[in-house]
Design a protein around this motif. Structure first.
Motif, PDB file in Angstrom:
ATOM      1  N   SER A   8     -44.166  44.955  15.427  1.00  0.00           N
ATOM      2  CA  SER A   8     -44.253  46.379  15.722  1.00  0.00           C
ATOM      3  C   SER A   8     -42.863  46.992  15.843  1.00  0.00           C
ATOM      4  O   SER A   8     -42.615  48.114  15.380  1.00  0.00           O
ATOM      5  CB  SER A   8     -45.036  46.589  17.022  1.00  0.00           C
ATOM      6  OG  SER A   8     -45.205  47.961  17.286  1.00  0.00           O
ATOM      7  N   ASP A   9     -41.947  46.276  16.453  1.00  0.00           N
ATOM      8  CA  ASP A   9     -40.560  46.724  16.563  1.00  0.00           C
ATOM      9  C   ASP A   9     -39.979  46.960  15.174  1.00  0.00           C
ATOM     10  O   ASP A   9     -39.440  48.031  14.863  1.00  0.00           O
ATOM     11  CB  ASP A   9     -39.759  45.654  17.323  1.00  0.00           C
ATOM     12  CG  ASP A   9     -38.265  45.943  17.398  1.00  0.00           C
ATOM     13  OD1 ASP A   9     -37.830  47.021  16.952  1.00  0.00           O
ATOM     14  OD2 ASP A   9     -37.525  45.079  17.900  1.00  0.00           O
ATOM     15  N   LEU A  10     -40.092  45.969  14.303  1.00  0.00           N
ATOM     16  CA  LEU A  10     -39.552  46.080  12.957  1.00  0.00           C
ATOM     17  C   LEU A  10     -40.310  47.102  12.115  1.00  0.00           C
ATOM     18  O   LEU A  10     -39.777  47.630  11.136  1.00  0.00           O
ATOM     19  CB  LEU A  10     -39.576  44.715  12.274  1.00  0.00           C
ATOM     20  CG  LEU A  10     -38.651  43.653  12.890  1.00  0.00           C
ATOM     21  CD1 LEU A  10     -38.859  42.310  12.206  1.00  0.00           C
ATOM     22  CD2 LEU A  10     -37.197  44.077  12.790  1.00  0.00           C
ATOM     23  N   GLY A  11     -41.563  47.402  12.513  1.00  0.00           N
ATOM     24  CA  GLY A  11     -42.354  48.378  11.777  1.00  0.00           C
ATOM     25  C   GLY A  11     -41.725  49.764  11.781  1.00  0.00           C
ATOM     26  O   GLY A  11     -41.838  50.519  10.804  1.00  0.00           O
ATOM     27  N   PHE A  12     -41.077  50.135  12.876  1.00  0.00           N
ATOM     28  CA  PHE A  12     -40.380  51.421  12.945  1.00  0.00           C
ATOM     29  C   PHE A  12     -39.285  51.478  11.881  1.00  0.00           C
ATOM     30  O   PHE A  12     -39.169  52.461  11.122  1.00  0.00           O
ATOM     31  CB  PHE A  12     -39.770  51.611  14.333  1.00  0.00           C
ATOM     32  CG  PHE A  12     -38.833  52.782  14.436  1.00  0.00           C
ATOM     33  CD1 PHE A  12     -39.323  54.075  14.574  1.00  0.00           C
ATOM     34  CD2 PHE A  12     -37.452  52.588  14.386  1.00  0.00           C
ATOM     35  CE1 PHE A  12     -38.457  55.160  14.665  1.00  0.00           C
ATOM     36  CE2 PHE A  12     -36.583  53.671  14.477  1.00  0.00           C
ATOM     37  CZ  PHE A  12     -37.086  54.963  14.613  1.00  0.00           C
ATOM     38  N   HIS A  13     -38.495  50.421  11.807  1.00  0.00           N
ATOM     39  CA  HIS A  13     -37.403  50.382  10.837  1.00  0.00           C
ATOM     40  C   HIS A  13     -37.942  50.363   9.407  1.00  0.00           C
ATOM     41  O   HIS A  13     -37.393  51.018   8.519  1.00  0.00           O
ATOM     42  CB  HIS A  13     -36.538  49.151  11.109  1.00  0.00           C
ATOM     43  CG  HIS A  13     -35.872  49.184  12.447  1.00  0.00           C
ATOM     44  ND1 HIS A  13     -34.638  49.754  12.653  1.00  0.00           N
ATOM     45  CD2 HIS A  13     -36.283  48.736  13.668  1.00  0.00           C
ATOM     46  CE1 HIS A  13     -34.308  49.649  13.937  1.00  0.00           C
ATOM     47  NE2 HIS A  13     -35.294  49.034  14.566  1.00  0.00           N
ATOM     48  N   GLN A  14     -39.040  49.627   9.202  1.00  0.00           N
ATOM     49  CA  GLN A  14     -39.649  49.576   7.877  1.00  0.00           C
ATOM     50  C   GLN A  14     -40.135  50.950   7.443  1.00  0.00           C
ATOM     51  O   GLN A  14     -40.019  51.322   6.269  1.00  0.00           O
ATOM     52  CB  GLN A  14     -40.827  48.599   7.887  1.00  0.00           C
ATOM     53  CG  GLN A  14     -41.459  48.382   6.512  1.00  0.00           C
ATOM     54  CD  GLN A  14     -40.668  47.443   5.641  1.00  0.00           C
ATOM     55  OE1 GLN A  14     -40.462  46.296   6.003  1.00  0.00           O
ATOM     56  NE2 GLN A  14     -40.209  47.925   4.491  1.00  0.00           N
ATOM     57  N   SER A  15     -40.657  51.747   8.380  1.00  0.00           N
ATOM     58  CA  SER A  15     -41.154  53.088   8.037  1.00  0.00           C
ATOM     59  C   SER A  15     -40.020  53.969   7.528  1.00  0.00           C
ATOM     60  O   SER A  15     -40.216  54.786   6.614  1.00  0.00           O
ATOM     61  CB  SER A  15     -41.838  53.739   9.243  1.00  0.00           C
ATOM     62  OG  SER A  15     -40.904  54.127  10.242  1.00  0.00           O
ATOM     63  N   LEU A  16     -38.828  53.820   8.097  1.00  0.00           N
ATOM     64  CA  LEU A  16     -37.677  54.607   7.643  1.00  0.00           C
ATOM     65  C   LEU A  16     -37.223  54.157   6.262  1.00  0.00           C
ATOM     66  O   LEU A  16     -36.950  54.983   5.382  1.00  0.00           O
ATOM     67  CB  LEU A  16     -36.521  54.473   8.639  1.00  0.00           C
ATOM     68  CG  LEU A  16     -36.790  54.915  10.085  1.00  0.00           C
ATOM     69  CD1 LEU A  16     -35.504  54.810  10.907  1.00  0.00           C
ATOM     70  CD2 LEU A  16     -37.339  56.331  10.152  1.00  0.00           C
TER      71      LEU A  16
END
Length: 222
Positions: free
Chosen positions: A135-143
């Motif tokens: 979930s943490d990395l999901g934010f970065h992936q969305s960008l």
């Protein structure tokens, strides 16, 4: 010809499904560092052919989740401080450039980023560590995905698995409240169209994560 094509598609789907299963076991910590993954054993365990097992293992080797020496079976690596330094050598300039491009193009993925932050904020103390990391990395992936560059997304995917593995092996993140706050700050600067502030906040966020992981790994050499 149509039948041959169907067979090839079926094989690809089996390889992808097997790779997904092995990937999940590595990232969940079920397969600990040093565990070997012999193709014959995988083929027997999953009831697939050896070439299928080999293809799935090769996919994870390319992702950095497994390593393989010549004439030896693949194994789960124990990441080191050297790996941390190298990952952030790639990750930090990549993600700071991402926020700059998003502001310049006006393509900030507000809804997706907010959803990723909210998902992380809702997680309780009993949430599996691997789920928290994803979930943490999901934010970065969305960008990254919002840039709309297939090559950039492939490049980020290539290091995302190792970042996940790194945090799983240390059982460490910056902490839910801090991550939510820092992600929110980055998004706030992006929404305001302030590229330099977004870059500053992203760099500070990644520098904090890198420093924390470096301390946990100490001076271990890879």
């Amino acid at each position: 010809m149509a039948q041959d094509a169907a067979i090839r598609l079926s094989t690809v789907s089996v390889v992808e499904a097997l790779a997904a299963s092995l990937r999940e076991r590595v990232l969940d910590g079920q397969l600990i560092p040093g565990t070997t993954l012999a193709e014959t054993e995988i083929a027997t365990e999953y009831g697939v052919s050896r070439p299928t097992a080999r293809s799935a293992v090769t996919a994870l080797v390319h992702e950095g989740l497994l390593r393989r020496d010549a004439n030896k079976p693949a194994y789960v690596p124990q990441l080191t401080r050297v790996d941390v330094d190298d990952l952030f050598l790639v990750r930090t300039p990549l993600e700071t450039q991402v926020v700059r491009v998003l502001v310049e193009r006006g393509t900030v993925p507000v809804a997706a980023a907010e959803r990723a932050i909210a998902d992380l904020d809702r997680m309780g103390p009993d949430t599996p560590h691997s789920t928290f990391v994803e979930s943490d990395l999901g934010f970065h992936q969305s960008l990254v995905d919002a840039v709309g560059s297939p090559r950039l997304s492939r490049l980020y995917w290539g290091i995302k698995g190792e970042m996940h593995l790194c945090m799983v092996q240390t059982r460490h993140t910056l902490g839910r409240e801090r991550i939510v706050a820092e992600h929110g700050g980055i998004l706030e600067a992006l929404r305001a169209g302030d590229a330099e502030e977004a870059i500053r906040r992203m760099r500070a966020h990644l520098d904090g994560a890198c420093s924390s992981l470096q301390q946990l790994f100490g001076d271990t050499e890879g």
